[in-house]
Design an enzyme around this catalytic site. Structure first.
Site, PDB file in Angstrom:
ATOM      1  CG  ASP A 121      -1.861  -1.231   1.220  1.00 15.36           C
ATOM      2  OD1 ASP A 121      -3.067  -1.064   0.990  1.00 15.36           O
ATOM      3  OD2 ASP A 121      -1.365  -2.349   1.430  1.00 15.36           O
ATOM      4  CG  ASP A 125      -3.959  -1.314  -2.588  1.00 12.38           C
ATOM      5  OD1 ASP A 125      -4.471  -1.876  -3.574  1.00 12.38           O
ATOM      6  OD2 ASP A 125      -4.604  -1.056  -1.552  1.00 12.38           O
ATOM      7  CE1 TYR A 130      -4.294   3.330  -1.621  1.00 12.05           C
ATOM      8  CE2 TYR A 130      -2.064   2.642  -2.109  1.00 12.05           C
ATOM      9  CZ  TYR A 130      -3.218   2.523  -1.357  1.00 12.05           C
ATOM     10  OH  TYR A 130      -3.286   1.587  -0.351  1.00 12.05           O
ATOM     11  CG  ASN A 149      -8.386  -2.228  -2.586  1.00  9.19           C
ATOM     12  OD1 ASN A 149      -7.397  -2.582  -1.953  1.00  9.19           O
ATOM     13  ND2 ASN A 149      -8.997  -1.070  -2.357  1.00  9.19           N
ATOM     14  CG  HIS A 164      -4.390  -6.130  -1.297  1.00  4.40           C
ATOM     15  ND1 HIS A 164      -3.303  -5.303  -1.075  1.00  4.40           N
ATOM     16  CD2 HIS A 164      -5.498  -5.338  -1.163  1.00  4.40           C
ATOM     17  CE1 HIS A 164      -3.725  -4.066  -0.832  1.00  4.40           C
ATOM     18  NE2 HIS A 164      -5.045  -4.063  -0.872  1.00  4.40           N
ATOM     19  CG  HIS A 220     -10.028  -2.878   4.623  1.00  3.27           C
ATOM     20  ND1 HIS A 220     -10.936  -2.469   3.672  1.00  3.27           N
ATOM     21  CD2 HIS A 220      -8.995  -1.993   4.559  1.00  3.27           C
ATOM     22  CE1 HIS A 220     -10.468  -1.399   3.060  1.00  3.27           C
ATOM     23  NE2 HIS A 220      -9.305  -1.081   3.586  1.00  3.27           N
ATOM     24  CG  HIS A 249      -7.228  -4.435   2.051  1.00  2.00           C
ATOM     25  ND1 HIS A 249      -7.507  -3.507   1.061  1.00  2.00           N
ATOM     26  CD2 HIS A 249      -8.436  -4.941   2.437  1.00  2.00           C
ATOM     27  CE1 HIS A 249      -8.818  -3.466   0.861  1.00  2.00           C
ATOM     28  NE2 HIS A 249      -9.397  -4.319   1.681  1.00  2.00           N
ATOM     29  CB  VAL A 250      -5.423  -3.196   7.388  1.00  5.53           C
ATOM     30  CG1 VAL A 250      -5.653  -2.341   8.642  1.00  5.53           C
ATOM     31  CG2 VAL A 250      -6.592  -4.136   7.158  1.00  5.53           C
ATOM     32  CG  HIS A 251      -4.038   2.130   4.609  1.00  2.00           C
ATOM     33  ND1 HIS A 251      -4.789   3.103   4.001  1.00  2.00           N
ATOM     34  CD2 HIS A 251      -3.862   1.166   3.671  1.00  2.00           C
ATOM     35  CE1 HIS A 251      -5.058   2.744   2.760  1.00  2.00           C
ATOM     36  NE2 HIS A 251      -4.505   1.568   2.547  1.00  2.00           N
TER      37      HIS A 251
END
Length: 483
Positions: free
Chosen positions: A170, A197, A200, A235, A320, A330, A357-359
């Site tokens: 990400d 990711d 962006y 995503n 991801h 999420h 996925h999770v920041h």
């Protein structure tokens, strides 16, 4: 009496070692939620006129250069770049001496449109027949526009081959992203495992989507041109935008970032596997069909049986969407993939699963939830020494900001969690153990925040390695947690 004293000392050491080991691995009541709060830079993308996005000066000079592994075993690379003004040759000159290019390889060129954006000319060249553990210099472009780089091939595959991976997810293209990238480049890691990711760019609209793919390619080139990045899609690569008549998923990503999927008999570049040094790495797609009988399911069932732990002891899975996540962001999105694949991960003794996925950052204990079905069984995850460690590293620095809301109380499966930006490294030492570190970007400085010794699931439980396991456990006592 001396014999009795010696026996007592050995018994004490055994009990103490068991206590440390059990507490570090199975004590699922001791999870930590970090209270650290950092002063992050604003979660906005760096302006396009910043020097980190600089376009090479010469006319039609190659830009956005990146390499990835090109085959199953690490003796090939795929070198990719973009020329903005005209196609130019899809040719790589390379050799083992600087400025002395003995060999050439030819590839293919492609381009695409996205709304009214026209991409540059995207080149992909497959370079094979490389020697292990060798530094290669390569040149792309022609005349004054040519550019030169280098890369190092991995050591020959073997069970005790040391190797250091970086793990990033990400990332995006903010000042926080730049901090992560710069810190990673100081780590000494040799290959990036990227858990999805990338740019962006889908946070933009119309022509700006393509423009931000280009800027990200130039942004990461400082690393991607010199060492392989192993790609997984997230995503933000889907880019389903019907309001712009763009409805083909992963269009930009698939044109720009190839993977060696054919080498492992995969039917899609979205899921594949490679072997590198002493690791067998499986890349899964969270956003492609994976239930029973689908192509990804069929492929993975065969690929896991191909793993030879005598040659590649370390089995690593990238995806991801995390299977275990205690963040409000999420939460439980990975549950469907967990229901399909978790039992396979345990049966095949997967060592670690990395996701994004999770920041934020989070690490699990070794736990599983395979005893539950809709009609019976334990409903909650339980300690399971056969399970992988699950690690979420979706903390690269993108413009959506940190996911700062963890669920309270902290679930028993969660060992450590913190909402900060950073990157991880996994340093494989031999077939029995590896050192893992998560490094926080602390106000512009790299700070090692979470670390442990990861013991190999296959070899640590093998009777032939018990003496080595005992040695490594003893050497690690008092220094670092052991899994």
């Amino acid at each position: 009496m001396p014999g009795v004293t010696r026996m007592q000392s050995l018994l004490f050491l055994l009990l103490f070692t068991s206590f440390i080991f059990l507490n570090s691995v199975n004590n699922v009541n001791a999870g930590i939620t970090s209270v650290f709060i950092r002063d992050e830079w604003p979660s906005v993308d760096i302006p396009l006129d910043n020097e980190v996005f600089a376009v090479p000066n010469e006319h039609n000079a190659p830009q956005q250069v990146h390499i990835t592994q090109g085959d199953y075993d690490g003796k090939a690379v795929i070198i990719s770049w973009v020329t903005a003004d005209e196609p130019g040759p899809s040719k790589v000159q390379y050799g083992t001496s600087e400025k002395n290019y003995e060999f050439t390889a030819d590839g293919k060129m492609t381009n695409y449109t996205f709304y009214k954006y026209n991409s540059g000319y995207i080149h992909h060249v497959f370079v094979d027949g490389l020697e292990y553990d060798t530094k290669y210099y390569y040149k792309i472009g022609t005349g004054d526009s040519a550019r030169e780089f280098w890369f190092q091939t991995p050591p020959e595959i073997g069970p005790d081959v040391p190797y250091k991976f970086g793990i990033i997810g990400d990332l995006g293209q903010t000042y926080n992203s730049l901090s992560t990238l710069e810190h990673y480049m100081q780590s000494g890691a040799q290959t990036v495992l990227f858990v999805g990711d990338l740019a962006y760019a889908d946070r933009y609209q119309y022509n700006d989507v393509g423009i931000r793919w280009d800027s990200w390619g130039r942004f990461v080139e400082r690393s991607t041109a010199y060492q392989p990045w192993i790609w997984a899609a997230g995503n933000h690569e889907i880019e389903y935008m019907p309001y712009m008549d763009e409805v083909v998923p992963f269009k930009s990503y698939l044109h720009r970032y190839p993977t060696p999927y054919l080498a492992c008999k995969s039917s899609s570049p979205m899921w594949y596997a490679i072997r590198r040094a002493s690791a067998h790495i499986v890349v899964l797609s969270s956003y492609s069909p994976f239930v029973k009988y689908t192509p990804q399911w069929v492929w993975l069932s065969k690929e896991l049986k191909r793993v030879d732990r005598e040659k590649t002891p370390w089995l690593i899975v990238l995806m991801h969407v995390p299977i275990y996540n205690s963040n409000e962001a999420h939460f439980m999105e990975g549950e469907s993939m967990r229901a399909v694949f978790e039992e396979w991960f345990i049966h095949h003794k997967v060592d670690v699963v990395f996701a994004g996925h999770v920041h934020a950052y989070e690490r699990s204990y070794r736990i599983s939830n395979i005893r539950y079905n809709v009609s019976s069984g334990e409903r909650f995850p339980v300690p399971d020494k056969s399970a992988p460690v699950y690690i979420t590293v979706g903390d690269g620095g993108n413009q959506e900001g940190l996911a700062g809301r963890f669920r309270d109380p902290q679930p028993e499966y969660s060992a450590f969690r913190e909402a900060s930006y950073g990157h991880s490294t996994l340093e494989i030492r031999n077939r029995t153990h590896a050192f893992y570190h998560w490094n926080r970007n602390d106000d512009g400085k790299k700070v090692a925040t979470d670390s442990f010794v990861l013991h190999n699931q296959y070899w640590s439980s093998n009777l032939r390695r018990r003496k080595l396991k005992k040695h490594y456990l003893r050497s690690g006592l008092g220094r670092i947690a052991s899994y």
